[in-house]
Design an enzyme around this catalytic site. Structure first.
Site, short mmCIF file in Angstrom:
data_model
loop_
_atom_site.label_atom_id
_atom_site.label_comp_id
_atom_site.label_asym_id
_atom_site.label_seq_id
_atom_site.Cartn_x
_atom_site.Cartn_y
_atom_site.Cartn_z
CG ASN A 11 -1.79 1.20 1.34
OD1 ASN A 11 -1.87 2.00 0.40
ND2 ASN A 11 -2.47 1.35 2.47
CE LYS A 13 -0.35 3.42 4.52
NZ LYS A 13 -0.24 3.55 5.96
CG HIS A 107 -6.02 2.22 5.15
ND1 HIS A 107 -5.55 3.18 6.00
CD2 HIS A 107 -5.02 1.33 5.01
CE1 HIS A 107 -4.30 2.87 6.36
NE2 HIS A 107 -3.96 1.75 5.76
CD GLU A 109 -2.87 5.84 6.54
OE1 GLU A 109 -2.86 5.84 5.30
OE2 GLU A 109 -1.94 5.37 7.23
CD GLU A 186 -3.74 -2.20 7.34
OE1 GLU A 186 -2.64 -2.54 6.90
OE2 GLU A 186 -4.27 -1.11 7.07
N GLY A 192 2.36 2.51 10.89
CA GLY A 192 3.39 3.55 10.76
C GLY A 192 4.09 3.89 12.06
CB SER A 225 4.85 -1.46 12.29
OG SER A 225 4.49 -0.11 12.51
P1 PGA Z 1 2.66 0.52 7.71
O1 PGA Z 1 1.22 0.75 7.06
O2 PGA Z 1 3.19 -0.79 7.17
O3 PGA Z 1 3.47 1.70 7.25
O4 PGA Z 1 2.48 0.47 9.18
C1 PGA Z 1 0.32 -0.32 6.88
C2 PGA Z 1 -0.97 0.20 6.29
O5 PGA Z 1 -1.43 1.29 6.66
O6 PGA Z 1 -1.58 -0.46 5.41
#
Ligand code: PGA
Length: 273
Positions: A11, A13, A107, A109, A186, A192, A225
């Site tokens: 992903n 983003k 997601h 976000e 998630e 992140g 992460s």
């Molecule tokens: P990350 O993001 O691996 O940077 O923690 C995962 C995601 O949001 O799909």
């Protein structure tokens, strides 16, 4: 050995402009193609790249034109609640047909930055399924300190709310499964942060969702992460696999070497000893 399919999703983003996404896709396709060749390309394995909306078409055409043997597909990071029509700036799911076979929905976000409620998430699921695409439904708690049972209950309720909203939008649970629904756990506190959940938590969520939905075969991915160093722990071994079916990778997928290492770890988990 388990016959369950493993799915690894990158992903990206909104990190990169489309030209850089194409360059990254090229590097990954070269690395993953090599890894698949080295291990004999098991059919129980799927790699999807989710570029920005602007990168979908150029990345999909690059993969089809130059790396068809790598078998990498493209996924959309989101699609609209609206149908096709007079909706300025929207990307209706039906317009992704022929470009992206799968769409990430819900997601955290999107939920956090765009106020996407379970109702919206369910409506989007229905649009994705109506377009003939496979939804990747993101679920996750924002409870860094909670007991496992509390998290499982939270995520089951979140999933049930999205399913109920999808049903109100005309898409039954059976239709969601028939479309190839994949769930991705998630946890918000793990995205992140460099602080992934434990395999134990992710497995508890996977079994909780499967039993709540009466679907033992529901694929459940983990995201938050994930990096190359910890990648093998999410899969177990070919003879003793974890309850997880793959990974949704954010930050580490922006680096071809790290993402390819994650894919290699997943391949090693599916290969017979
Ligand atoms: P990350 O993001 O691996 O940077 O923690 C995962 C995601 O949001 O799909």
């Amino acid at each position: 050995m388990s016959s369950r399919q493993i799915t690894i999703i990158a992903n990206w983003k909104a990190n990169l402009p489309p030209s850089e996404e194409v360059a990254l896709a090229k590097e990954i396709a070269e690395g993953v193609g090599g890894a698949l060749q080295a291990t004999g390309s098991p059919s129980s394995f799927r790699v999807l790249l989710a570029p920005s909306a602007l990168g979908l078409v150029p990345v999909a055409s690059l993969l089809r034109r130059e790396y068809p043997q790598a078998g990498i597909e493209v996924a959309a990071q989101d699609s609209s609640l609206s149908s096709a029509g007079a909706f300025t700036g929207e990307i209706p799911a039906v317009h992704l047909v022929g470009i992206a076979p799968a769409v990430i929905v819900g997601h955290s976000e999107r939920r956090r930055d765009h106020g996407e409620s379970d109702e919206v998430v369910g409506g989007k699921l229905a649009r994705v399924v109506a377009a003939g695409l496979a939804p990747i439904l993101c679920l996750g708690d924002d409870l860094p300190e909670a007991e496992i049972a509390t998290r499982v209950a939270y995520v089951e309720a979140q999933c049930a709310a999205a399913f109920a909203a999808a049903e109100r939008a005309g898409c039954s649970a059976d239709q969601l499964f028939a479309a190839g629904l994949v769930a991705a756990y998630e946890p918000v506190w793990a995205i992140g942060t460099g602080n992934p959940a434990s395999v134990e938590i992710a497995e508890a969520i996977a079994s909780g969702l499967r039993s709540a939905l009466h679907r033992n075969e529901l694929p459940v991915l983990y995201g938050g992460s994930v990096d190359a160093a910890s990648a093998p722990t999410w899969f177990g071994t070919p003879t003793r696999r974890t309850a997880l079916d793959g990974l949704l990778v954010g930050g580490a997928s922006l680096h071809a070497d790290r993402f390819v290492a994650i894919v290699r770890a997943a391949l090693a988990a599916t290969e017979p000893a």
